[in-house]
Scaffold this motif. Sequence first.
Motif, mmCIF file in Angstrom:
data_model
loop_
_atom_site.group_PDB
_atom_site.id
_atom_site.type_symbol
_atom_site.label_atom_id
_atom_site.label_comp_id
_atom_site.label_asym_id
_atom_site.label_seq_id
_atom_site.Cartn_x
_atom_site.Cartn_y
_atom_site.Cartn_z
ATOM 1 N N MET A 50 17.682 4.719 -5.917
ATOM 2 C CA MET A 50 16.352 5.077 -6.420
ATOM 3 C C MET A 50 16.269 4.892 -7.938
ATOM 4 S SD MET A 50 14.870 5.738 -3.744
ATOM 5 C CE MET A 50 15.520 5.843 -2.096
ATOM 6 N N LEU A 54 13.876 2.302 -9.824
ATOM 7 C CA LEU A 54 12.872 2.771 -10.776
ATOM 8 C C LEU A 54 13.023 2.038 -12.114
ATOM 9 C CD1 LEU A 54 10.595 4.681 -11.437
ATOM 10 C CD2 LEU A 54 12.278 6.406 -12.080
ATOM 11 N N ARG A 113 1.340 0.020 -2.046
ATOM 12 C CA ARG A 113 1.103 0.551 -3.394
ATOM 13 C C ARG A 113 2.165 1.550 -3.826
ATOM 14 N NH1 ARG A 113 -5.443 1.368 -3.268
ATOM 15 N NH2 ARG A 113 -5.978 -0.752 -3.943
ATOM 16 N N GLN A 114 2.862 2.101 -2.867
ATOM 17 C CA GLN A 114 3.936 3.018 -3.234
ATOM 18 C C GLN A 114 5.156 2.271 -3.759
ATOM 19 O OE1 GLN A 114 2.742 6.122 0.353
ATOM 20 N NE2 GLN A 114 4.887 5.687 -0.099
ATOM 21 N N ARG A 115 5.062 0.976 -3.668
ATOM 22 C CA ARG A 115 6.126 0.124 -4.207
ATOM 23 C C ARG A 115 7.496 0.413 -3.614
ATOM 24 N NH1 ARG A 115 3.835 -3.751 -7.717
ATOM 25 N NH2 ARG A 115 2.807 -3.956 -5.741
ATOM 26 N N MET A 116 7.483 0.741 -2.355
ATOM 27 C CA MET A 116 8.786 0.954 -1.723
ATOM 28 C C MET A 116 9.407 -0.384 -1.357
ATOM 29 S SD MET A 116 10.886 2.779 0.904
ATOM 30 C CE MET A 116 10.998 3.585 -0.657
ATOM 31 N N MET B 1 -1.043 -1.328 -11.643
ATOM 32 C CA MET B 1 -0.796 -0.219 -10.697
ATOM 33 C C MET B 1 -0.961 1.112 -11.423
ATOM 34 S SD MET B 1 0.420 -0.621 -7.370
ATOM 35 C CE MET B 1 -1.353 -0.796 -7.417
ATOM 36 N N GLY B 44 -7.253 4.049 -6.832
ATOM 37 C CA GLY B 44 -6.379 3.564 -5.767
ATOM 38 C C GLY B 44 -4.945 4.017 -5.976
ATOM 39 N N GLN B 46 -1.427 5.578 -5.574
ATOM 40 C CA GLN B 46 -0.422 6.003 -4.599
ATOM 41 C C GLN B 46 0.839 6.289 -5.400
ATOM 42 O OE1 GLN B 46 -2.424 6.078 -1.193
ATOM 43 N NE2 GLN B 46 -0.203 6.015 -0.948
ATOM 44 N N PRO B 47 1.440 7.454 -5.178
ATOM 45 C CA PRO B 47 2.616 7.796 -5.983
ATOM 46 C C PRO B 47 3.751 6.793 -5.782
ATOM 47 C CG PRO B 47 2.343 9.334 -4.162
ATOM 48 C CD PRO B 47 1.112 8.480 -4.207
ATOM 49 N N ASN B 48 4.408 6.454 -6.852
ATOM 50 C CA ASN B 48 5.530 5.519 -6.781
ATOM 51 C C ASN B 48 6.699 6.148 -6.029
ATOM 52 O OD1 ASN B 48 8.167 4.457 -7.747
ATOM 53 N ND2 ASN B 48 6.833 2.952 -8.701
ATOM 54 N N ALA B 49 7.071 5.493 -4.944
ATOM 55 C CA ALA B 49 8.085 6.072 -4.064
ATOM 56 C C ALA B 49 9.423 6.263 -4.766
ATOM 57 C CB ALA B 49 8.262 5.188 -2.836
ATOM 58 N N MET B 50 9.782 5.331 -5.615
ATOM 59 C CA MET B 50 11.095 5.400 -6.262
ATOM 60 C C MET B 50 11.145 6.545 -7.279
ATOM 61 S SD MET B 50 12.653 3.154 -4.728
ATOM 62 C CE MET B 50 12.034 1.996 -3.526
ATOM 63 N N ALA B 51 10.101 6.633 -8.085
ATOM 64 C CA ALA B 51 10.066 7.696 -9.083
ATOM 65 C C ALA B 51 10.069 9.053 -8.397
ATOM 66 C CB ALA B 51 8.820 7.552 -9.942
ATOM 67 N N SER B 53 11.239 9.780 -5.459
ATOM 68 C CA SER B 53 12.539 10.052 -4.849
ATOM 69 C C SER B 53 13.562 10.452 -5.902
ATOM 70 C CB SER B 53 13.044 8.806 -4.117
ATOM 71 O OG SER B 53 12.151 8.450 -3.102
ATOM 72 N N LEU B 54 13.521 9.748 -7.018
ATOM 73 C CA LEU B 54 14.500 10.043 -8.067
ATOM 74 C C LEU B 54 14.324 11.471 -8.574
ATOM 75 C CD1 LEU B 54 16.756 9.056 -9.849
ATOM 76 C CD2 LEU B 54 15.057 8.176 -11.455
ATOM 77 N N SER B 59 14.671 10.851 -0.630
ATOM 78 C CA SER B 59 14.088 9.507 -0.552
ATOM 79 C C SER B 59 12.971 9.406 0.488
ATOM 80 C CB SER B 59 15.177 8.495 -0.203
ATOM 81 O OG SER B 59 15.699 8.774 1.082
ATOM 82 N N GLN B 94 10.178 6.827 6.012
ATOM 83 C CA GLN B 94 10.368 5.403 6.248
ATOM 84 C C GLN B 94 11.625 5.215 7.089
ATOM 85 O OE1 GLN B 94 8.727 2.710 4.428
ATOM 86 N NE2 GLN B 94 7.596 3.886 2.929
#
Lengths: 346, 346
Positions: A50, A54, A113-116, B1, B44, B46-51, B53-54, B59, B94
């Motif tokens: 992660m 990031l 958009r969540q950029r996973m 984004m 539009g 959507q929260p960044n999944a990586m940020a 999770s970190l 995750s 996921q």
Amino acid sequence: MATISDVARSAGVSVSTVSYAISGARPIRPETRERIQSAMRSLGFQPNAMARSLASRRSRVIALIYPQIGGGIGGTAGEFVQSVAERAREADYQLVLWPFRTDQAREIRNLARQRMADGVLLMEVCLDDERIDVLEAAKVPYAMIGRTRDVTERPSVDIDFASTMETAIAHLVGLGHRRIAFINHSGEQMSAGYGPAVRAAAAYDGLMTARGFVPLSRTCDDSPVTGRAVTAELLATDPELTAIITMNELATFGVYAELASRNLSIPGDVSVLGIVTSPGVGTLSYPPLTTMHSPGAELGRLAVDCLLSQLDPARTPVPNQLIPCVLEPGMSIGPARTDLDVPQRP
Amino acid sequence: MATISDVARSAGVSVSTVSYAISGARPIRPETRERIQSAMRSLGFQPNAMARSLASRRSRVIALIYPQIGGGIGGTAGEFVQSVAERAREADYQLVLWPFRTDQAREIRNLARQRMADGVLLMEVCLDDERIDVLEAAKVPYAMIGRTRDVTERPSVDIDFASTMETAIAHLVGLGHRRIAFINHSGEQMSAGYGPAVRAAAAYDGLMTARGFVPLSRTCDDSPVTGRAVTAELLATDPELTAIITMNELATFGVYAELASRNLSIPGDVSVLGIVTSPGVGTLSYPPLTTMHSPGAELGRLAVDCLLSQLDPARTPVPNQLIPCVLEPGMSIGPARTDLDVPQRP
DNA sequence: CTGTTAGCGCGTTCAG
DNA sequence: CTGAACGCGCTAACAG
């Protein structure tokens, strides 16, 4: 869980040196590298995915959108997914599954958009596919398995239906067949613009007509029962039929059943050829079905390569490819019977 | 984004307020919440999944380790994977695919240490499975589909082979069958400690013996050809056989072929019952095979719930469950023939 | 060849 | 009920 700064401290270097030792993005003196590597090993260090994503803005994840994986006996989809997963691993990417139907474009956009995922693989593409628009609007790299209506330069890999059908027909014609029917997927799939159904039908019609033969094709629900009924209807329409090409695995079992119930022998009276089949289905019937099996594994690999070549500029670009199915001899094909009045070309 | 601070600025609040509005972890005044939500919508966001999770150290990804997804006609594995993917989505997780063989425990450990997945689902568990040890050592939550040798309290879901076999045998016995053979998976799978093979065999032997019948079971490679040979051998060993239970889909096609070649009718002479089958296989044979189909979809859902209940303490714990297969009537079972000297119990 | 350090975008104390 | 600020673990300038 050890972090990169634990490694740096343990090796007596800075974190950036460790980072560069891992990525190889800049030269490190061999002995320094050694110290770092042994520190990593003794700490059991693995970089946090992660944090890495990031910071680098690349997740090293690709998503596979697929509507139905367990559909029917479809080892064909299974084979494809397997191959995609393995190829992604080889390239050090992760594969996530996004089980969305074709009409769930909004959900796809939100996830994107969540950029996973760095990119997306799209199975079961329809001629007009709103998911494509969504992905392009979101600027998400993608590769499709199948093609949209405008075969412009969108990244894709697919089965070569035209060439597969050509091989199938040529093979049968070479054995004297002239009256060759075709059993396709269902009418709903056809009108939904499902690529394989549409393009195979077009290829069949075109190739038969070009040879001066009369096309005789039917849509058919994916089930043995319907396959049987359609076979009966085909035989009623043209009793002089000598061969059937099917692109519908479940229906094919119905074809066998109907022929058996009429005491029509395969391939003595009617030859049967299954195209775009999953591996192993041929052996399930008696006599074993001659098939042209779907190149699922190869498509999977190619699809991943096609997508990754967009993500990583260093990779050599993968052109859009069409892969033909491969003929696998069975025992369901033979010379056309001649005891009936089968019209021959002059 | 758009990022969370874009939303905050646009709504005239601080980032933490937006964050809390999203998570609901602390109360927000309704009108503030409204402003935030409309800002999110118009951007539009959507929260960044990586940020996420970190920062949260979770995750929201679960991994599915599976050795082979496209094996044979196995719609059973496909159905399972499909169900897992959908259930994970419902829970806002996921699903990533980790295509590792049973012996690749080290690769699994390395991936686990990257913390890409909060938990792991393990398919095709063997009686002694080193992957379990690795996961426990790495303190990675997991749930297995299948069971290890010590059926202690490790989180798992599985098919209830004993109850399935009991239902199968009872059903046949109720129709007068006494000489009931069993065709299992291959000998290699058996000696590899592959759970289904081992436990089904044990159940069969135990239940037959308990009823005073003579067990007659065989291992068999997963192919029609071997299935046919094994059937021939079974008939040679006990010509008075009246029923065959098979847990090997591909072999079952061979059973049909061998019986047909001897002009033995199904179910007139021999009844055939397929257990732990994938959906739809029954309809592929003629007469349609009576089956007890594998509860793949239900297992998938349960497996995810079982894993998530460990990840999220708020969830109600999911006990280890065994799910029996469901009988699906076909036309391959009938009363035992009585024209032969079939020994009856007193 | 190596070190320092400012972010990556968000969760979550701690003050107010 | 809200905001400021620190840190999650790592990458990639920038500065030697």
